[in-house]
Design a protein around this motif. Structure first.
Motif, short mmCIF file in Angstrom:
data_model
loop_
_atom_site.label_atom_id
_atom_site.label_comp_id
_atom_site.label_asym_id
_atom_site.label_seq_id
_atom_site.Cartn_x
_atom_site.Cartn_y
_atom_site.Cartn_z
N ALA A 168 -23.23 36.16 34.07
CA ALA A 168 -22.59 34.99 34.83
C ALA A 168 -21.80 35.67 36.39
O ALA A 168 -21.44 35.53 37.04
N GLY A 174 -24.05 35.16 38.93
CA GLY A 174 -23.81 34.17 39.73
C GLY A 174 -22.94 34.08 40.63
O GLY A 174 -22.58 33.00 41.60
N TRP A 175 -22.22 34.87 39.66
CA TRP A 175 -20.32 35.17 41.08
C TRP A 175 -20.70 36.18 42.29
O TRP A 175 -20.73 35.48 43.07
N HIS A 217 -26.12 30.06 37.52
CA HIS A 217 -25.93 30.87 36.21
C HIS A 217 -25.15 30.38 35.35
O HIS A 217 -24.44 31.21 34.32
N LEU A 218 -24.15 29.78 36.05
CA LEU A 218 -22.81 29.11 35.51
C LEU A 218 -22.41 27.96 34.55
O LEU A 218 -21.44 28.64 34.02
N LYS A 256 -26.87 26.14 29.34
CA LYS A 256 -28.04 26.30 29.12
C LYS A 256 -28.83 24.75 30.02
O LYS A 256 -29.96 24.95 30.00
N ARG A 282 -29.10 24.63 33.29
CA ARG A 282 -29.43 26.02 34.29
C ARG A 282 -31.29 26.25 34.71
O ARG A 282 -31.04 26.13 35.79
#
Length: 86
Positions: A4, A7-8, A44-45, A48, A51
């Motif tokens: 995460a 991802g951010w 990433h957020l 699954k 993803r």
């Protein structure tokens, strides 16, 4: 840093690149790469189940942007060669 966090980070970098493209501080290929980073960050957020698919789409966008950047660089080099280095 976990998934995460990356991802951010990708979302922030993609957003900055997109803003720079909108205000005219970067070229088209950089904007396409920024969009790819945004999509990769979102991957990433999400759950699954999705993803892998979203990550693949983001990777394809990134590769397309890199291809554009290489093509533009080759065109500029060819133009400089024709003009005698000017």
């Amino acid at each position: 840093m976990g998934g995460a966090g990356f991802g951010w980070l990708e979302i922030v970098l993609g957003a900055v690149g997109l803003v720079l493209g909108v205000i005219g501080k970067s070229n088209r290929s950089s904007v396409v790469i920024s969009i790819g980073l945004l999509v990769m960050g979102v991957s990433h957020l999400v759950a699954k189940n999705y993803r892998g698919t979203i990550s693949d789409v983001g990777g394809l966008i990134l590769l397309f942007g890199l291809g554009m950047m290489i093509a533009f660089a080759r065109q500029n080099r060819a133009k400089k060669g024709k003009n005698g280095g000017r």
